[in-house]
Design an enzyme around this catalytic site. Structure first.
Site, short mmCIF file in Angstrom:
data_model
loop_
_atom_site.label_atom_id
_atom_site.label_comp_id
_atom_site.label_asym_id
_atom_site.label_seq_id
_atom_site.Cartn_x
_atom_site.Cartn_y
_atom_site.Cartn_z
N HIS A 1 0.80 -1.09 0.04
CA HIS A 1 0.13 0.26 -0.11
C HIS A 1 0.82 1.26 -0.10
O HIS A 1 1.76 1.65 0.88
CB HIS A 1 -0.96 0.00 1.29
CG HIS A 1 -1.73 1.31 1.51
ND1 HIS A 1 -3.09 1.21 1.65
CD2 HIS A 1 -1.37 2.60 1.49
CE1 HIS A 1 -3.48 2.22 2.03
NE2 HIS A 1 -2.38 3.20 1.92
N ASP B 1 -10.42 -4.10 -2.88
CA ASP B 1 -10.06 -3.48 -1.67
C ASP B 1 -11.30 -3.38 -0.76
O ASP B 1 -11.52 -2.60 0.12
CB ASP B 1 -9.45 -1.98 -1.76
CG ASP B 1 -8.80 -1.67 -0.43
OD1 ASP B 1 -8.61 -2.60 0.42
OD2 ASP B 1 -8.40 -0.59 -0.40
ZN LIG Z 1 -4.35 -0.30 1.31
ZN LIG Z 2 -6.73 -2.92 1.54
#
Ligand SMILES: [Zn+2]
Ligand SMILES: [Zn+2]
Length: 449
Positions: free
Chosen positions: A181, A307
């Site tokens: 991320h 996500d």
């Molecule tokens: Zn993330």
């Molecule tokens: Zn995530």
């Protein structure tokens, strides 16, 4: 158990197949393909897929299932139910549970819960560092033996380049991809939305696009240094996508994914202070969406991932500044991809299958998945490109309701999901859908690229 999926339009990029074929499945494996006119094998259950696209089971590389620890938001069973209702046969579960999935016991627990639910395949992702604190490496080898398919500290990005280097070197030794991320926290400075025109207008603290770009560039450089396979999660900015494009041009083992909300909504959607528009990375401006379209078209972007990040309504009911980041996404991802990408001519259906099945299987080395070749696991996603429907979150299989897409009308979606040869989701109107006239896509109309 024998199942024949008859009269469908079969798309399997891994085999270069894009044509009308029957698909025959036995005992959880693909037996083979045959022509529409061939007879039904003895004792086979028949699923008529006239006018529908039959694809290898879709794999969502990036979901949060909240179990163990936050079962009030989602369990592995409820998340798996949402997955198959959304057309996904496999989901990869991020490790930010409580306890964090940083050891083999948690990995095994997650796999057992998924087996008990017997819906989607759930493949755990292990933490990079212990408790995802960014200080000490997690036991990647033990977790790999227990069943993890990648490592990541998603949500709590590894703060220093030195730590990420060590993590990549260690992961590379176990041949595990590192999923990152990308967010430089020193640049993000506690921001809650994209930094730009709308953050100024709304008086909310902004996260600059550069915060993602800086970490993406760092990770590409570290991929070169360490030789590790690096996958950038939910890229949302032109800068990060450009970084991946250049890394690929230089032959580096770097891949990336995008999430549906990042091509569907801009930061303008935040103007009502609806906390269901708050996610990390945040909704961006129009130019970044254009960059996503370019990356989807030219092959820079490898995968689509939801996500999926469930949160309880009480948590999302806080002030915009205070509410947690994230939205659910398993049941809207394919609809938004069909509606906004395929039907708008951004990508072809074949490319969609690549992004949702072929490439995730390749990135994660799931050799028996992502294809419908003989002997592959019989995971199948069936798509109706002309299904018109409206997402109603009150009927969602997820335990959480945090979505900006409630009430959204879409064209195109998943209408059947088959896992290991078993039909685990069937659209309530499936029979009526296949009784319509065969559609134009079985020719050139939907095969644009
Ligand atoms: Zn993330
Ligand atoms: Zn995530």
């Amino acid at each position: 158990m024998r199942l024949l999926i008859q009269n469908g339009y079969l798309i399997d990029p891994a085999q270069g197949i894009n044509t009308g074929k029957n698909l025959f499945i036995e005992d959880g494996r693909v037996v083979g393909l045959s022509s529409h006119s061939d007879s039904v094998p003895e004792g086979a259950q028949v699923l008529d897929a006239t006018g529908l696209i039959v694809a290898p089971g879709f794999i969502d590389m990036h979901v949060h299932l909240r179990e163990p620890g936050h079962e009030y938001k989602e369990t592995i069973a409820s998340g798996a139910a949402a997955a198959v209702a959304g057309g996904f046969t496999t989901v990869c579960a991020m490790p930010n549970t409580n306890p964090v999935n940083d050891n083999a016991a948690v990995t095994r627990f997650m796999i057992e819960q998924a087996e008990r639910a017997a819906l989607a395949n759930v493949l755990p992702i292990g933490a990079l560092t212990k408790n995802s604190e960014g200080t000490e490496l997690a036991e990647m080898g033990e977790m790999k033996n227990a069943g993890i398919i990648a490592v990541s500290d998603d949500g709590r990005p590894v703060p220093t380049a030195a730590m990420m280097r060590r993590a990549m070197e260690y992961a590379h030794g176990f041949d595990l991809p590192v999923i990152d991320h990308c967010e430089d926290k020193s640049l993000a400075r506690g921001g809650v939305m994209h930094e730009g025109h709308w953050s100024l207008v709304l008086g909310l603290r902004g996260i600059p696009a550069t915060a993602e770009q800086v970490d993406a560039l760092r990770d590409c450089a570290l991929a070169e240094l360490t030789g590790a396979r690096v996958h950038l999660a939910h890229v949302s900015t032109r800068g990060a996508i450009d970084a991946v494009r250049r890394a690929k041009e230089n032959g580096l083992p770097v891949t990336c994914e995008v999430a549906p909300h990042h091509w569907t909504l801009t930061d303008e959607a935040v103007q009502d202070y609806d906390t269901n528009t708050k996610m990390s990375p945040p909704l961006r401006s129009r130019d970044h969406i254009e960059a996503i379209f370019e990356g989807l078209r030219d092959g820079t972007i490898d995968a689509i991932a939801s996500d999926h990040a469930p949160h309880h309504a009480d948590e999302k009911a806080l002030e915009y500044d205070q509410a947690p980041f994230g939205i659910v996404g398993l049941e809207t991802a394919i609809g938004l991809a069909m509606d906004r990408l395929v039907n708008q001519g951004v990508i072809s259906v074949e490319r969609l299958v690549e992004l949702c099945a072929t490439n995730p299987a390749r990135i994660l080395r799931l050799e028996e998945r992502g294809t419908l070749r003989t002997e592959a696991r019989a995971d199948v996603t069936i798509i109706d490109p002309e299904l018109t429907w409206t997402f109603d979150v009150s009927r969602s299989k997820s335990k959480s309701r945090n979505t900006p897409f409630d009430g959204r009308a879409m064209t195109g979606g998943a209408v059947a999901t088959i896992v290991a040869g078993r039909i685990v989701f069937l659209h309530p109107d499936f029979k009526r859908l296949t009784a319509r006239q065969p559609k134009a896509f079985a020719g050139a109309a939907h095969h644009r690229s």
